[in-house]
Design an enzyme around this catalytic site. Structure first.
Site, PDB file in Angstrom:
ATOM      1  CE  LYS A  47     -15.896 -36.217 -10.889  1.00 59.09           C
ATOM      2  NZ  LYS A  47     -15.379 -35.570 -12.070  1.00 59.09           N
ATOM      3  CB  CYS A 138     -13.616 -35.783 -20.841  1.00 55.54           C
ATOM      4  SG  CYS A 138     -12.641 -36.548 -19.519  1.00 55.54           S
ATOM      5  CE  LYS A 181     -17.212 -28.454 -18.659  1.00 48.54           C
ATOM      6  NZ  LYS A 181     -17.323 -29.022 -17.284  1.00 48.54           N
ATOM      7  CB  CYS A 348      10.455   2.602  -4.804  1.00 43.90           C
ATOM      8  SG  CYS A 348      11.715   1.622  -5.263  1.00 43.90           S
ATOM      9  CB  CYS A 351      12.839  -5.182  -4.581  1.00 43.28           C
ATOM     10  SG  CYS A 351      11.744  -5.019  -5.781  1.00 43.28           S
ATOM     11  CB  CYS A 354      10.821  -2.421 -11.943  1.00 41.24           C
ATOM     12  SG  CYS A 354      11.962  -1.140 -11.217  1.00 41.24           S
ATOM     13  CB  CYS A 381       9.844   4.500 -21.047  1.00 45.52           C
ATOM     14  SG  CYS A 381       8.435   3.946 -20.372  1.00 45.52           S
ATOM     15  CB  CYS A 384       5.948  -2.360 -22.545  1.00 43.93           C
ATOM     16  SG  CYS A 384       7.343  -2.978 -21.475  1.00 43.93           S
ATOM     17  CB  CYS A 387       8.599  -1.788 -14.859  1.00 44.72           C
ATOM     18  SG  CYS A 387       7.567  -0.425 -15.661  1.00 44.72           S
TER      19      CYS A 387
HETATM   20  C1  LIG Z   1     -11.264 -32.504  -9.915  1.00 45.24           C
HETATM   21  C2  LIG Z   1     -12.216 -31.936 -11.125  1.00 45.24           C
HETATM   22  C3  LIG Z   1     -13.086 -32.762 -11.454  1.00 45.24           C
HETATM   23  C4  LIG Z   1     -13.872 -32.406 -12.834  1.00 45.24           C
HETATM   24  N1  LIG Z   1     -14.827 -33.223 -13.251  1.00 45.24           N
HETATM   25  C5  LIG Z   1     -15.553 -32.943 -14.225  1.00 45.24           C
HETATM   26  C6  LIG Z   1     -16.458 -34.011 -15.012  1.00 45.24           C
HETATM   27  O1  LIG Z   1     -16.887 -34.824 -14.354  1.00 45.24           O
HETATM   28  N2  LIG Z   1     -17.160 -33.415 -15.936  1.00 45.24           N
HETATM   29  C7  LIG Z   1     -17.140 -32.047 -16.576  1.00 45.24           C
HETATM   30  O2  LIG Z   1     -17.732 -31.789 -17.598  1.00 45.24           O
HETATM   31  N3  LIG Z   1     -16.129 -31.320 -16.099  1.00 45.24           N
HETATM   32  C8  LIG Z   1     -15.445 -31.612 -15.192  1.00 45.24           C
HETATM   33  N4  LIG Z   1     -14.491 -30.790 -14.405  1.00 45.24           N
HETATM   34  C9  LIG Z   1     -14.117 -29.561 -15.133  1.00 45.24           C
HETATM   35  C10 LIG Z   1     -15.162 -28.445 -14.497  1.00 45.24           C
HETATM   36  O3  LIG Z   1     -16.756 -28.609 -14.558  1.00 45.24           O
HETATM   37  C11 LIG Z   1     -14.932 -27.138 -15.186  1.00 45.24           C
HETATM   38  O4  LIG Z   1     -15.282 -27.193 -16.496  1.00 45.24           O
HETATM   39  C12 LIG Z   1     -13.499 -26.606 -14.990  1.00 45.24           C
HETATM   40  O5  LIG Z   1     -12.877 -27.136 -13.780  1.00 45.24           O
HETATM   41  C13 LIG Z   1     -13.034 -25.120 -15.048  1.00 45.24           C
HETATM   42  O6  LIG Z   1     -13.569 -24.509 -14.406  1.00 45.24           O
HETATM   43  P1  LIG Z   1     -12.932 -23.726 -13.064  1.00 45.24           P
HETATM   44  O7  LIG Z   1     -11.705 -23.145 -13.557  1.00 45.24           O
HETATM   45  O8  LIG Z   1     -13.713 -22.835 -12.432  1.00 45.24           O
HETATM   46  O9  LIG Z   1     -12.476 -24.937 -12.080  1.00 45.24           O
HETATM   47  C14 LIG Z   1     -13.692 -31.335 -13.329  1.00 45.24           C
HETATM   48  C15 LIG Z   1     -12.771 -30.291 -12.753  1.00 45.24           C
HETATM   49  C16 LIG Z   1     -11.904 -30.681 -11.776  1.00 45.24           C
HETATM   50  C17 LIG Z   1     -11.171 -29.558 -10.956  1.00 45.24           C
END
Ligand SMILES: Cc1cc2nc3c(=O)[nH]c(=O)nc-3n(C[C@H](O)[C@H](O)[C@H](O)COP(=O)(O)O)c2cc1C
Length: 404
Positions: A47, A138, A181, A348, A351, A354, A381, A384, A387
């Site tokens: 993290k 972030c 990232k 069906c 409900c 659709c 129809c 699409c 339904c």
């Molecule tokens: C609670 C939480 C904390 C996260 N913290 C970070 C982080 O510290 N740094 C980061 O680059 N991404 C962070 N992310 C993003 C994840 O690494 C990831 O990119 C994002 O959740 C999408 O993936 P997912 O749909 O599998 O969760 C965090 C996600 C969550 C849910």
């Protein structure tokens, strides 16, 4: 059937399978990472660490589901950084590398200045990290001291700054690859991907949480999650963001030559295959693991391995990008095909969902009299599929191509 070999190469680093846990709470302690490795995950992204730690006591980890329970559609979080400072992490990186030499430890970093970025890369490399993930995406914002003329509020919303920060990180690394990232929250993600490549990165990871405001607390009018009556932009993750992640991967493949790690909404081996087929060569999972536990890896590996064996693929790399030629501009699709809705009246449950959806949301092509039997009007129809989307009974309604 030959058993496929699930090894992959991502940016010159070998992984025992394509599955990496993304930077998130499950990678915020060495004990949890050790358990993830024991379960079979090929790598983890620690993290995001910074020299300063979490910015403010008001910003603490918090999450809330939109639909609590088994069908959790998405999470929202305002959980910025690791609970530990970069200095504290480095010992744990070395510990993990000693205990799990086969698995990959990637350190996610964020700095506030050029010297922070450089120092974090150097520290992580010295501690034994296999790769660096420069996190410039972030949703609560990330900026660099002294940079005022910038688009957006995340580094990866500004191509110039993206290139600059990428270059600092890449230059600071001696022997290990640095990848970056990036956010989906830009007008054209290809411009940012090109900036990452110009900066010298070995790869791209996308996507981070999708910036949003998850809702309001109607008692205080505070955005959720509410921290003492106030809220902020939050990051949406999980199943709901998979289409955005897939689209970003599809857009960036072909724009740059560096490999892509796909992340966003991967819960099942099918999701994982979709990311590979669109062009990702490594896969990251966060919310799926938080929701289902580290044991999710068994389903991912078994499902992917079985599908590959049944379809004659030996390695995940053979799948990368195979779906790309299938993506066309909508004007190139074939709108003249005649497709009709077919309703299985034995299945069906009468409900009427659709009927209402078609009456008020589509083409008024389903009749539904007092007997509550839905009948498709073939003149109206257009096939699409709305339904079928609202029908609660699996496989009760399907679309049939009647005239190509
Ligand atoms: C609670 C939480 C904390 C996260 N913290 C970070 C982080 O510290 N740094 C980061 O680059 N991404 C962070 N992310 C993003 C994840 O690494 C990831 O990119 C994002 O959740 C999408 O993936 P997912 O749909 O599998 O969760 C965090 C996600 C969550 C849910």
């Amino acid at each position: 059937m030959t058993k496929p070999d699930l090894n992959i190469d991502f940016a010159g680093v070998q992984f025992i399978n394509p599955f990496i846990i993304a930077a998130s709470p499950p990678t915020d302690s060495r004990e949890m990472i050790a358990r993830a490795f024991e379960a079979g995950w090929a790598g983890v992204v620690i993290k995001t660490v910074s020299p300063v730690g979490n910015y403010s006591p008001l910003v603490f980890p918090m999450m809330a589901g939109w639909q609590p329970g088994a069908n959790l559609t998405a999470l929202h979080n305002i959980d910025l950084l690791s609970d530990k400072l970069a200095d504290e992490w480095m010992e744990d990186v070395a510990w993990l590398k000693r205990r799990f030499p086969q698995q990959r430890v990637i350190v996610s970093i964020v700095g506030e200045s050029e010297s922070d970025w450089r120092q974090l890369v150097q520290q992580s490399e010295q501690a034994g990290a296999d790769m660096i993930e420069a996190s410039i995406s972030c949703p609560q914002g990330s900026m660099v001291e002294g940079e005022s003329d910038v688009d957006g509020w995340m580094i990866s919303q500004d191509a110039r700054l993206t290139e600059k920060v990428t270059r600092w990180s890449v230059e600071a690394a001696q022997h290990i690859p640095v990848y970056v990232k990036i956010t989906s929250g830009v007008t054209d993600i290809r411009q940012i991907a090109r900036a990452v490549e110009r900066g010298g990165a070995s790869g791209i990871c996308m996507i981070d949480s999708v910036e949003g405001i998850m809702g309001l607390d109607l008692a205080t009018f505070s955005p959720l999650p509410s921290v003492r009556g106030y809220g902020s932009h939050s990051g949406m993750t999980g199943r709901a963001i998979k289409p955005i992640g897939l689209r970003c991967v599809a857009d960036v493949v072909g724009t740059v030559k560096i490999p892509i790690a796909g992340v966003g909404g991967i819960y099942t081996w099918r999701d994982a295959l979709e990311y590979l087929l669109l062009g990702a060569s490594a896969l990251q999972v966060c919310t799926g693991v938080m929701h289902k536990g580290f044991g999710l890896i068994d389903q991912l590996l078994n499902g992917m391995g079985r599908w590959m064996a049944e379809n004659g693929y030996e390695r995940p790399s053979q799948l990368v990008g195979l779906a790309q030629p299938r993506i066309k501009g909508v004007e190139e699709l074939s709108p003249r095909d005649r497709v009709l809705s077919r309703i299985d009246l034995d299945a069906c449950i009468h409900c009427g969902l659709c009927y209402v959806a078609c009456r008020d949301g589509a083409h008024m092509a389903i009749r539904f009299g007092e007997e509550r039997i839905p009948l498709v009007d073939e003149e109206r129809c257009v096939g699409c599929g709305f339904c079928a989307s609202v029908c609660p009974v699996p496989a009760c309604i399907h679309m049939e191509l009647v005239d190509a």
